[in-house]
Design a protein around this motif. Structure first.
Motif, mmCIF file in Angstrom:
data_model
loop_
_atom_site.group_PDB
_atom_site.id
_atom_site.type_symbol
_atom_site.label_atom_id
_atom_site.label_comp_id
_atom_site.label_asym_id
_atom_site.label_seq_id
_atom_site.Cartn_x
_atom_site.Cartn_y
_atom_site.Cartn_z
ATOM 1 N N ARG A 224 0.842 -1.200 0.000
ATOM 2 C CA ARG A 224 0.000 0.000 0.000
ATOM 3 C C ARG A 224 0.878 1.250 0.000
ATOM 4 O O ARG A 224 0.633 2.192 -0.754
ATOM 5 N N LEU A 225 1.918 1.184 0.831
ATOM 6 C CA LEU A 225 2.824 2.323 0.937
ATOM 7 C C LEU A 225 3.500 2.604 -0.401
ATOM 8 O O LEU A 225 3.561 3.747 -0.850
ATOM 9 N N SER A 226 3.972 1.543 -1.058
ATOM 10 C CA SER A 226 4.699 1.801 -2.303
ATOM 11 C C SER A 226 3.733 2.237 -3.404
ATOM 12 O O SER A 226 4.093 3.045 -4.253
ATOM 13 N N ASP A 227 2.471 1.728 -3.340
ATOM 14 C CA ASP A 227 1.458 2.207 -4.292
ATOM 15 C C ASP A 227 1.255 3.711 -4.121
ATOM 16 O O ASP A 227 1.214 4.470 -5.097
ATOM 17 N N LEU A 228 1.119 4.105 -2.849
ATOM 18 C CA LEU A 228 0.895 5.525 -2.556
ATOM 19 C C LEU A 228 2.062 6.382 -3.036
ATOM 20 O O LEU A 228 1.869 7.406 -3.682
ATOM 21 N N MET A 229 3.289 5.878 -2.730
ATOM 22 C CA MET A 229 4.477 6.621 -3.148
ATOM 23 C C MET A 229 4.507 6.743 -4.667
ATOM 24 O O MET A 229 4.808 7.803 -5.208
ATOM 25 N N GLU A 230 4.165 5.610 -5.321
ATOM 26 C CA GLU A 230 4.204 5.586 -6.789
ATOM 27 C C GLU A 230 3.198 6.586 -7.345
ATOM 28 O O GLU A 230 3.498 7.359 -8.256
ATOM 29 N N SER A 231 1.978 6.607 -6.752
ATOM 30 C CA SER A 231 0.967 7.505 -7.302
ATOM 31 C C SER A 231 1.347 8.964 -7.010
ATOM 32 O O SER A 231 1.098 9.843 -7.836
ATOM 33 N N MET A 232 1.991 9.200 -5.850
ATOM 34 C CA MET A 232 2.450 10.563 -5.547
ATOM 35 C C MET A 232 3.474 11.010 -6.590
ATOM 36 O O MET A 232 3.422 12.128 -7.101
ATOM 37 N N VAL A 400 -9.814 9.041 -16.214
ATOM 38 C CA VAL A 400 -10.377 10.398 -16.169
ATOM 39 C C VAL A 400 -10.392 10.985 -14.765
ATOM 40 O O VAL A 400 -10.514 12.190 -14.599
ATOM 41 N N PHE A 401 -10.221 10.122 -13.743
ATOM 42 C CA PHE A 401 -10.188 10.649 -12.372
ATOM 43 C C PHE A 401 -8.809 11.173 -11.991
ATOM 44 O O PHE A 401 -8.639 11.783 -10.959
ATOM 45 N N ARG A 402 -7.810 10.895 -12.844
ATOM 46 C CA ARG A 402 -6.464 11.386 -12.555
ATOM 47 C C ARG A 402 -6.410 12.895 -12.687
ATOM 48 O O ARG A 402 -7.127 13.491 -13.479
ATOM 49 N N ARG A 403 -5.498 13.474 -11.932
ATOM 50 C CA ARG A 403 -5.329 14.922 -12.028
ATOM 51 C C ARG A 403 -4.851 15.292 -13.426
ATOM 52 O O ARG A 403 -3.957 14.654 -13.965
ATOM 53 N N LEU A 404 -5.429 16.333 -13.976
ATOM 54 C CA LEU A 404 -5.035 16.935 -15.254
ATOM 55 C C LEU A 404 -5.271 16.031 -16.472
ATOM 56 O O LEU A 404 -4.825 16.336 -17.566
#
Ligand SMILES: Nc1ncnc2c1ncn2[C@@H]1O[C@H](COP(=O)(O)OP(=O)(O)O)[C@@H](O)[C@H]1O
Ligand SMILES: [Mg+2]
Length: 456
Positions: A224-232, A400-404
């Protein structure tokens, strides 16, 4: 150093504690068994002496001591080695039969040395003496064999104790080492991760024991942590990339203006364009910041009861005109809508549905019908915004939910690609799940949630 570390290790301390406990208890059990056995073999010897004495004594018929002499002699012939000793003597000390020289009264059973009986050697004897018709009778048995046996039994138990203690120590150390190795593996993994290698995971043995369960939990957390980091990382990269275009545009406009200024031409139009462009960039930043704020959850403190039906009514009223100007229709079927109070932030919830309605208006052609509806099935609620426009392709529904992120066909319609990101952030804040379905034709945005408290 290594020893100090060992001492702090829980498995090793447990192993030592259990090893000591096991060794002590096995020692005690062995000792008790040994003492019981020893008492048993010595009492067997005592019974043997007592029995022999009784047999010889019973061979006596009053007035006839000869019978006793005979029975004693036959006992003497029976014996092997010098295990048994006998003596029969008259009251005045004359020896009548038997193989020892010296009579020594003992009364009941007693242990005496060979020397005390006038015998050679250092052997010890268990003897019983008594009186038969004025004559002294002594029956004895050597303690040598019994002592030997006791010693053998002692040695046996001593070896057994030593062996079980060693076994306990080595088995304990082996098990402790195994447990420690697995704990070390977790610690190593965490260390590597803290050093930046986010792909590392704790190895599982597949045994399903408690260490495995904890390891699996740690791995899930790491995933979960690495997913979050990756998406950040992804979001930061996307934002940087997407802001490059308007900034480049701004640079070109300003270059153009500066050139014109050198040629003494009017630059008013360029300046207005630049202002416009920087307003756009500003708006994008504002929206990004707002989404981050919503995601951080701080607005939760402002939650209050919100009448969603009322919110829908207002939106329908205000945006019906905008849609009309665009040659579209916007409707809200108020009659079939259930009462719908939810705990939330009214301003944000309004923003959420306005974004969806605005998307319908901006991304659908004239002639499109856009609609709002509220549905309820038991304690499941759904707020839906749908249209019969071009819809969103299946493979784009998550993106489409992604930023920009904007679909290519929308490049020319107004927006920054942040409307749906905000929808998602607000929905998450309110515990709603977001889904895009196909409206055949068109898009259907469904926000659903569960309410456990019955409404009145
Ligand atoms: N109702 C809709 N019908 C068709 N496409 C849509 C609809 N709503 C959103 N989209 C697509 O999703 C993209 C992302 O929407 P959004 O995040 O609101 O950004 P923006 O509206 O600023 O482009 C839009 O660019 C558009 O391509
Ligand atoms: Mg939008």
């Amino acid at each position: 150093m290594r020893l100090a570390r060992l001492w702090r290790s829980t498995p090793f301390r447990l192993a030592i504690a259990y090893g000591l406990l096991f060794a002590t208890s096995s020692l005690l059990v062995n000792l008790a068994t040994y003492l019981l056995l020893r008492a048993e073999i010595y009492s067997t010897l005592d019974s043997s002496v007592t029995e022999t004495y009784a047999v010889i004594q019973s061979s006596y018929t009053p007035g006839d001591i000869e019978d006793v002499v005979q029975s004693m002699n036959s006992f003497s012939r029976l014996q092997n080695g010098d295990r048994r000793i006998f003596y029969l003597g008259s009251a005045d000390g004359k020896r009548l039969a038997g193989d020892i020289m010296k009579y020594r009264p003992s009364g009941d059973l007693q242990t005496v040395s060979a020397e005390a009986l006038g015998l050679p050697g250092t052997e010890r004897f268990r003897i019983k003496t008594g009186n038969i018709d004025g004559n002294n009778l002594l029956v004895g048995e050597s303690l040598e064999a019994t002592d030997d046996l006791a010693q053998i039994i002692f040695a046996n138990f001593a070896w057994m104790s030593a062996f079980t203690t060693l076994l306990a120590v080595f088995a304990g150390l082996y098990l402790a080492r195994r447990a420690q190795a697995r704990i070390d593996a977790i610690a190593d993994t965490m260390k590597e991760i803290s050093e930046g290698n986010l792909s590392r995971r704790v190895p599982l043995t597949g045994s399903g024991d408690d260490i495995d369960l904890i390891s699996a939990q740690v791995n899930t957390t790491l995933d979960r942590l690495s997913d979050l980091m990756e998406s950040m990382r992804q979001v930061s990269a996307d934002i940087a990339h997407d802001l490059k275009t308007p900034l480049n545009r701004l640079k070109l406009i300003l270059e153009d203006a500066s050139l014109r200024e050198e040629n003494n031409e009017a630059v008013g139009e360029q300046l207005r364009e630049a202002l416009d462009e920087s307003d756009q960039i500003n708006a994008t930043f504002q929206a990004l910041l707002r989404i981050s704020q919503i995601e951080a959850g701080a607005r939760k403190t402002r939650f209050a009861s919100v009448d969603l039906k009322q919110v829908f009514r207002n939106i329908a009223e205000i945006f019906a005109e905008v849609a009309e100007d665009n040659g579209q229709t916007l409707s809200f079927d108020e009659e079939s809508a259930p009462e719908c109070l939810i705990d939330g932030d009214k301003e944000l919830l309004t923003q959420l549905f306005v974004n969806l309605v605005e998307n319908g208006i901006n991304h659908c052609a004239p002639g499109t019908a856009i609609a709002l509806s509220l549905e309820r099935k038991g304690d499941e609620y759904a707020a839906v915004v749908f249209d019969n426009g071009p819809g969103i392709p299946e493979e784009e529904k998550d993106k489409v939910f992604r930023r920009l992120y904007r679909l290519d066909k929308s490049r020319n319609s107004p927006g920054h690609g942040l409307g749906l990101s905000m929808v998602k952030a607000i929905a998450d804040l309110h515990g709603m799940s977001t889904e895009i379905r196909d409206n055949h034709p068109g898009a259907r945005f469904v926000l659903s949630w569960k309410r456990h408290v019955e409404q009145n």
